[in-house]
Design an enzyme around this catalytic site. Structure first.
Site, PDB file in Angstrom:
ATOM      1  N   ARG A 135       0.989  -1.241  -0.041  1.00 13.52           N
ATOM      2  CA  ARG A 135       0.008   0.155  -0.023  1.00 13.52           C
ATOM      3  C   ARG A 135       0.939   1.107   0.044  1.00 13.52           C
ATOM      4  NH1 ARG A 135      -4.497   1.139   4.317  1.00 13.52           N
ATOM      5  NH2 ARG A 135      -2.697   1.568   5.863  1.00 13.52           N
ATOM      6  N   THR A 182      -0.806   7.555  -0.934  1.00 18.17           N
ATOM      7  CA  THR A 182      -2.014   7.653  -1.629  1.00 18.17           C
ATOM      8  C   THR A 182      -3.025   6.421  -1.135  1.00 18.17           C
ATOM      9  OG1 THR A 182      -1.268   5.986  -3.256  1.00 18.17           O
ATOM     10  CG2 THR A 182      -1.104   8.083  -3.918  1.00 18.17           C
ATOM     11  N   ASP A 231       0.753  -2.500  12.018  1.00 17.55           N
ATOM     12  CA  ASP A 231       1.097  -2.811  10.613  1.00 17.55           C
ATOM     13  C   ASP A 231       1.469  -4.540  10.732  1.00 17.55           C
ATOM     14  OD1 ASP A 231       2.740  -1.569   7.890  1.00 17.55           O
ATOM     15  OD2 ASP A 231       2.822  -3.739   8.437  1.00 17.55           O
ATOM     16  N   ASP A 264       4.833  -5.731   9.339  1.00 17.28           N
ATOM     17  CA  ASP A 264       5.890  -5.385  10.298  1.00 17.28           C
ATOM     18  C   ASP A 264       5.897  -6.267  11.462  1.00 17.28           C
ATOM     19  OD1 ASP A 264       7.216  -3.432   8.571  1.00 17.28           O
ATOM     20  OD2 ASP A 264       6.125  -1.607   9.474  1.00 17.28           O
TER      21      ASP A 264
END
Ligand SMILES: O=P(O)(O)OC[C@H]1O[C@H](OP(=O)(O)OP(=O)(O)O)[C@H](O)[C@@H]1O
Ligand SMILES: O=c1cc[nH]c(=O)[nH]1
Ligand SMILES: [Mg+2]
Length: 209
Positions: free
Chosen positions: A104, A108, A200, A203
């Site tokens: 991603r 944006t 995340d 991660d």
């Protein structure tokens, strides 16, 4: 028409709460994501079709049941989806595995494709797309579009945590796809992260932050 299933199994809810904790390290996070995927796979395969088959036990002949119809495939969205593959294969070891690489864009929030390798006969298979997080829905919508472009018709999507925004987008863009969700959260924050979420997922699985 696709359905949305939010898991109500106590073991799934317990483990999802566990991986939300910020102090949980990568090793335990990864292990639990795998366990959740395994339990979710069990729930999401409840309606697979069966057919009768004649078998012979050491005692006599009898009629048993076996999976009928389409063969299965698991397609993780890289990277974080990789964390769910082993759990899925524990439940359905004969499934083939395809990979779709998307990240991603942080500004944006649009998905950027960088890899796609699918089983040659994926269009004849029932495909489970897996990714721990459904946030804006951009990544899952795009991954499923890529599969449909290859002729895949039977697709289910499985995620551990979803935001309502992503679920709505998926229902709009792919109304034929069943969605299996471990926990449905509140909303997205201004950076596109799920609240309360777990941060995340990639991660946390791979220890990259
Ligand atoms: O619904 P969306 O708004 O598209 O967000 C969800 C996507 O974001 C995360 O991937 P990320 O881009 O962080 O890549 P990674 O798995 O490599 O960390 C997650 O694993 C999903 O693929
Ligand atoms: O909360 C979120 C949103 C997108 N991707 C993640 O890994 N976490
Ligand atoms: Mg990530």
């Amino acid at each position: 028409m696709g359905n949305v299933y939010v898991m109500d199994h106590p073991l799934i809810q317990h483990k999802v709460s566990y991986i939300r904790r910020k102090e949980l390290g990568s090793k335990d996070f990864r292990a639990m994501v795998g366990e959740i995927a395994m339990l979710m796979c069990y729930e999401a395969t409840r309606d697979l079709k069966l057919q009768e088959v004649e078998i012979e036990t050491p005692i006599c002949k009898t009629i048993g049941k076996e999976l009928a119809g389409k063969k299965l495939a698991v397609v993780p969205i890289l990277r974080a989806g990789l964390g769910m593959v082993e759990g899925m294969l524990t439940m359905i070891p004969a499934a083939k595995v395809g990979h779709i690489g998307l990240y991603r864009d942080p500004d944006t929030l649009e998905p950027v494709e960088y890899y796609c390798k699918l089983p040659a006969d994926c269009d004849e298979r029932e495909v489970f797309v897996v990714d721990p997080m459904l946030a804006t829905g951009g990544s899952s919508v795009e991954a499923i579009r890529m599969l449909k472009d290859k002729g895949v018709k039977n697709i289910r999507f499985m995620c551990i945590i979803a935001a309502p925004e992503g679920v709505e987008r998926m229902k709009k863009e792919h109304p034929d796809v069943d969605i299996y969700i471990g926990a449905l959260d509140e909303h997205l924050n201004s950076h596109g992260y799920i609240v309360p979420g777990l941060g995340d997922a990639g991660d946390r699985i791979f220890g990259t932050k």
